[in-house]
Design a protein around this motif. Structure first.
Motif, short mmCIF file in Angstrom:
data_model
loop_
_atom_site.label_atom_id
_atom_site.label_comp_id
_atom_site.label_asym_id
_atom_site.label_seq_id
_atom_site.Cartn_x
_atom_site.Cartn_y
_atom_site.Cartn_z
N ILE A 120 0.85 -1.20 0.00
CA ILE A 120 0.00 0.00 0.00
C ILE A 120 0.88 1.25 0.00
O ILE A 120 1.90 1.30 0.70
CB ILE A 120 -0.95 -0.03 1.22
CG1 ILE A 120 -1.89 -1.23 1.09
CG2 ILE A 120 -1.75 1.27 1.32
CD1 ILE A 120 -2.81 -1.43 2.27
N ARG A 121 0.51 2.23 -0.78
CA ARG A 121 1.36 3.41 -0.94
C ARG A 121 0.69 4.71 -0.47
O ARG A 121 1.26 5.79 -0.59
CB ARG A 121 1.81 3.54 -2.40
CG ARG A 121 2.79 2.42 -2.82
CD ARG A 121 4.10 2.53 -2.05
NE ARG A 121 5.02 1.41 -2.30
CZ ARG A 121 5.16 0.36 -1.49
NH1 ARG A 121 4.41 0.24 -0.39
NH2 ARG A 121 6.03 -0.59 -1.76
N LYS A 122 -0.54 4.60 0.04
CA LYS A 122 -1.19 5.76 0.66
C LYS A 122 -1.61 5.34 2.06
O LYS A 122 -2.36 4.37 2.22
CB LYS A 122 -2.44 6.17 -0.11
CG LYS A 122 -2.19 6.77 -1.47
CD LYS A 122 -3.54 7.05 -2.13
CE LYS A 122 -3.37 7.63 -3.52
NZ LYS A 122 -4.70 7.83 -4.14
N ILE A 123 -1.10 6.05 3.05
CA ILE A 123 -1.35 5.66 4.43
C ILE A 123 -1.74 6.90 5.24
O ILE A 123 -1.13 7.96 5.08
CB ILE A 123 -0.10 4.98 5.04
CG1 ILE A 123 0.25 3.71 4.23
CG2 ILE A 123 -0.30 4.65 6.51
CD1 ILE A 123 1.61 3.13 4.53
N SER A 181 8.75 8.56 14.02
CA SER A 181 8.19 9.43 12.98
C SER A 181 9.20 9.63 11.86
O SER A 181 8.85 9.65 10.67
CB SER A 181 7.82 10.81 13.54
OG SER A 181 6.79 10.70 14.49
N ILE A 182 10.46 9.80 12.25
CA ILE A 182 11.54 9.97 11.26
C ILE A 182 11.66 8.72 10.40
O ILE A 182 11.75 8.78 9.17
CB ILE A 182 12.88 10.27 11.98
CG1 ILE A 182 12.93 11.72 12.46
CG2 ILE A 182 14.08 9.95 11.09
CD1 ILE A 182 13.24 12.74 11.40
N GLN A 183 11.61 7.54 11.06
CA GLN A 183 11.77 6.28 10.31
C GLN A 183 10.57 6.04 9.39
O GLN A 183 10.72 5.54 8.28
CB GLN A 183 11.94 5.12 11.29
CG GLN A 183 13.30 5.14 11.95
CD GLN A 183 13.36 4.19 13.13
OE1 GLN A 183 12.84 4.47 14.20
NE2 GLN A 183 13.99 3.05 12.94
N ILE A 184 9.38 6.43 9.86
CA ILE A 184 8.18 6.27 9.04
C ILE A 184 8.29 7.13 7.78
O ILE A 184 8.07 6.67 6.66
CB ILE A 184 6.91 6.66 9.86
CG1 ILE A 184 6.63 5.59 10.92
CG2 ILE A 184 5.71 6.87 8.94
CD1 ILE A 184 5.58 6.00 11.95
N ARG A 185 8.69 8.39 7.98
CA ARG A 185 8.79 9.28 6.82
C ARG A 185 9.88 8.80 5.87
O ARG A 185 9.70 8.81 4.66
CB ARG A 185 9.05 10.72 7.27
CG ARG A 185 9.30 11.68 6.11
CD ARG A 185 9.19 13.14 6.48
NE ARG A 185 9.83 13.97 5.48
CZ ARG A 185 9.27 14.32 4.32
NH1 ARG A 185 8.03 13.96 4.05
NH2 ARG A 185 9.91 15.06 3.44
N LYS A 186 11.01 8.38 6.43
CA LYS A 186 12.12 7.92 5.59
C LYS A 186 11.68 6.71 4.75
O LYS A 186 11.95 6.65 3.55
CB LYS A 186 13.32 7.55 6.48
CG LYS A 186 14.56 7.17 5.71
CD LYS A 186 15.16 8.39 5.03
CE LYS A 186 16.33 8.02 4.15
NZ LYS A 186 16.92 9.22 3.54
N ALA A 187 10.98 5.79 5.38
CA ALA A 187 10.53 4.59 4.67
C ALA A 187 9.55 4.97 3.56
O ALA A 187 9.61 4.45 2.45
CB ALA A 187 9.88 3.62 5.65
N ALA A 188 8.66 5.92 3.87
CA ALA A 188 7.68 6.35 2.87
C ALA A 188 8.40 6.96 1.67
O ALA A 188 8.08 6.63 0.52
CB ALA A 188 6.72 7.36 3.49
N VAL A 207 2.69 9.00 3.62
CA VAL A 207 2.04 8.77 4.91
C VAL A 207 1.52 10.12 5.40
O VAL A 207 2.30 11.06 5.55
CB VAL A 207 3.04 8.18 5.93
CG1 VAL A 207 2.37 8.04 7.30
CG2 VAL A 207 3.56 6.83 5.46
N ILE A 208 0.23 10.21 5.62
CA ILE A 208 -0.36 11.45 6.13
C ILE A 208 -0.51 11.32 7.65
O ILE A 208 -1.09 10.36 8.13
CB ILE A 208 -1.75 11.70 5.50
CG1 ILE A 208 -1.68 11.71 3.96
CG2 ILE A 208 -2.37 12.98 6.04
CD1 ILE A 208 -0.98 12.88 3.35
N GLY A 209 0.00 12.31 8.40
CA GLY A 209 -0.09 12.30 9.86
C GLY A 209 1.26 11.96 10.45
O GLY A 209 2.27 12.03 9.75
N GLY A 210 1.32 11.60 11.75
CA GLY A 210 0.23 11.45 12.71
C GLY A 210 -0.27 12.77 13.26
O GLY A 210 0.00 13.83 12.72
N ASN A 211 -1.03 12.60 14.38
CA ASN A 211 -1.59 13.74 15.06
C ASN A 211 -2.47 14.57 14.13
O ASN A 211 -2.34 15.78 14.06
CB ASN A 211 -0.46 14.58 15.68
CG ASN A 211 -0.97 15.53 16.74
OD1 ASN A 211 -2.16 15.56 17.05
ND2 ASN A 211 -0.08 16.33 17.29
#
Lengths: 374, 293
Positions: free
Chosen positions: B90-93, B105-112, B119-123
């Motif tokens: 999946i490419r939209k999260i 958060s940094i790792q999530i964005r980097k992976a995206a 990845v939209i978000g969090g918060n």
């Protein structure tokens, strides 16, 4: 959460980063013992969270024990709320460097920032002499590698011996940064002593307090806050800032509360406190109002436009809080969002006028605070 | 048209059987969102509002391929949930979690970024294309806010979004797609990265950004406008003009430090790039009219 210098240095020392010989004194009675550890001459550093300690006179040198006691007393009695002093052996400094790790939110990496000139404000240096600053990005998933460290030491043009020591410190600082989930781990200045030692002259560590490990190691305590009420609010998990104006904000949603804060100032009013009880706190009207009432104000302004933080629930909570706490100042309400019709009914039944325009509510509060008829 | 999500977008919901997840899954469906499956480990075989639940994203994907992952997962488990969705292709999260550990958060964005995903978000409260589809916890039924139209909205806030978007609607406009990028200091997707999507959406005539003090997302929008990556009219409301330096104003990312991230600087950058800026939410409708004249 920003830690005190002595806590940052403890974390650095645990990771093997050299720090000056030091001892913490939590009051005047502990000074002699601290000086016995450091010897003289020594440096006396006030443990406060504000920057610019040097300029404010909160860092002092003492040549002998008597002077150390005398200066320690002055610092503890200063109006800066100094509760603890860090005594450190004076270092014979050859030069000062800057070394920090922070996050790059755009590239999504960790980022070293290093500079051959330490002891100055890095923000200032970044503007005035950006070419003197070395930045090295590290992908958190890949981790730190020798080439990152070489990039730093060659960038700073360090001699072999010093480079080896700085390299080792940088690697260990990265370890502290990762372990605490830090926003910033900074050593400024990083001393290069005349005897060739390299050690942390100062320590700044802003840790991620959403990590429960951090909370266990550094529990919330009054000393991290400017006021007692800010500490109590933090225990409740309610964002709260104390000011000295007239209007107590009891709003929901960080962005909306910040906007109401602006609108009050535009309308010529002043803010007694910023308080935001939206999100997970929307059922905490009682706790929120109790916090508002800790600090003198002329009117409480409630502005919300919630989704999950339902208007009906917030209105009911507000009315309950009024019944329990019986505030003797007027309350202006502008509660909207999910189920707002029920909210309006609840407020009317309690004798409150439900306003629906933020700017109207702000003007009303400013008028009341100024003693104007509304 | 709209961006990121429309009536045809297939959506899977992670954390579907939880209190929040099941409540908002119901609303997403009621609004017309094409929710194809839910995920809760250990609950395969159950259903929520007629939507089948699977143990894992991968297991759901083999039966009901989804394009978008909507996460109602607590902050501590968000990184795993995001990576699970990425691993399943999946490419939209979208993740609403507040309090994702900063380094995660940094790792999530980097992976995206590495996967070419967003990845939209969090918060955040999520994303909505009014009258079409929604992923998140957005009260689409509040008509004076979530009216269908041709204005794109990007925001760092929740309640303030309701406040400002109500002014967009009051000005006679409606919303094409509203995206909450969230109030964290490391959002998964940044304002400027969404601008090309709005630029290419024929149904979006102008964009409103709801920003605040701290960080550099508004400045990046100005840069994108200067570089002509975005050429449609833009109106910005940015909260925190009178906020004191060094104080965190509610959101993790809302702090001015070392002179950086001030609203003054953001407003100057946006105006220089040709954007219009509102000092108060009530000016947004009028500025949109002016911009679209």
């Amino acid at each position: 959460m920003k830690l005190f210098e002595y806590q940052a240095k403890e974390a650095f020392a645990e990771a093997g980063i050299p720090v000056p010989v030091g001892a913490l004194a939590s009051g005047i009675d502990a000074v002699d013992e601290a000086v016995a550890v450091t010897g003289v001459p020594c440096v006396i550093k006030s443990q406060v969270l504000k920057g610019g300690r040097g300029k404010a006179g909160l860092i002092q040198f003492a040549q002998n024990e008597a002077e150390a006691r005398h200066k320690a007393r002055d610092l503890l009695n200063s109006p800066h709320g100094v509760r603890k002093l860090l005594f450190e052996q004076a270092v014979d400094i050859d030069r000062e460097l800057y070394l920090a790790i922070t996050l790059d939110p755009v590239n999504a990496t960790a980022m070293f920032i290093a500079c051959a000139e330490g002891g100055v404000e890095i923000e200032k240096l970044a503007v005035e002499q950006p070419d003197k600053i070395v930045t090295v990005k590290v992908d958190i998933a890949w981790g730190i590698m020798p080439h990152h460290l070489r990039e730093i030491t060659f960038g700073l043009n360090l001699s072999d011996d010093i480079a080896k020591k700085v390299s080792s410190i940088a690697q260990k600082l990265y370890g502290v940064f990762r372990a605490t989930g830090a926003e910033l781990a900074e050593i400024n200045p990083l001393f290069v002593a005349k005897n060739g030692e390299v050690l942390a002259g100062d320590g700044k560590l802003i840790i991620d307090d959403t990590m429960s490990e951090a909370r266990t190691k550094y529990p919330l305590a009054p000393e991290y806050f400017d006021t007692e009420t800010e500490y109590e609010a933090a225990l409740e998990g309610i964002p709260y800032l104390q000011f000295d104006g007239d209007i107590a904000l009891m709003c929901a949603g960080a962005g909306l509360t910040t906007t109401v804060f602006d609108l009050i100032h535009y309308a010529g009013g002043t803010v007694a406190n910023y308080l935001e009880f939206g999100g997970p706190n929307y059922t905490k009207a009682l706790q929120a109002m109790r916090l508002c009432l800790k600090n003198p104000s002329r009117v409480i302004l409630v502005v919300t436009f919630g989704t999950i933080a339902r208007a009906d629930v917030m209105a009911t909570g507000l009315v309950e809080a009024i019944n329990v706490l019986k505030p003797d100042i007027p309350i202006v309400t502008c509660i909207r969002g999910t189920n707002e019709e029920e909210a309006f009914d609840t407020l009317r039944a309690a004798g409150l006028e439900p306003l629906s325009e933020t700017e109207v509510a702000v003007r009303r509060a400013v008028d009341i605070a100024a003693g104007r008829k509304t | 048209m709209s961006i990121f999500i429309d009536a045809g977008t297939t959506v899977e919901v992670q954390g579907a059987t939880g209190k929040e997840g099941s409540y908002w899954l119901k609303h997403m469906k009621e609004m017309g969102t094409k929710v194809v499956f839910g995920v809760t480990p250990g609950k395969e075989g159950q259903d929520v509002e007629g939507v089948p639940v699977f143990h894992s994203v991968q297991r759901g994907m083999t039966r009901h391929p989804a394009e978008l992952a909507m996460l109602f997962v607590p902050p501590r488990f968000t990184k795993d949930a995001v990576f699970e969705a990425l691993d399943a292709g999946i490419r939209k999260i979208v993740t609403i979690a507040e309090g994702i550990p900063l380094h995660e958060s940094i790792q999530i964005r980097k992976a995206a970024i590495s996967c070419g995903a967003m990845v939209i978000g969090g918060n955040t409260s999520g994303i909505i294309s009014p009258a079409k589809a929604m992923a998140g916890c957005i009260p689409y039924w509040i008509e004076r806010v979530y009216k269908n139209g041709d204005i794109g909205v990007m925001t760092r806030s929740g309640s303030l979004t309701n406040e400002v978007t109500a002014e967009v609607v009051k000005g006679g406009f409606g919303v094409s797609t509203l995206i909450g990028v969230g109030g964290d200091s490391v959002p998964g997707t940044r304002f400027a990265e969404l601008l090309p999507l709005y630029e290419n959406d024929p149904e979006t005539k102008a964009v409103v950004i709801i920003g605040e003090l701290g960080g550099s997302m508004e400045e990046e929008v100005a840069e994108a406008m200067e570089a002509k990556l975005f050429t449609k009219p833009l109106v910005a409301f940015i909260g925190g003009r009178t906020a004191p330096e060094g104080k965190r104003m509610g959101h993790a990312g809302a702090i001015v430090s070392g002179g950086k991230g001030s609203v003054k600087g953001k407003v100057a950058a946006l105006e220089k790039a040709g954007g219009l800026t509102a000092a108060k939410p009530s000016q947004v409708g009028g500025l949109l009219k002016q911009a679209l004249k």
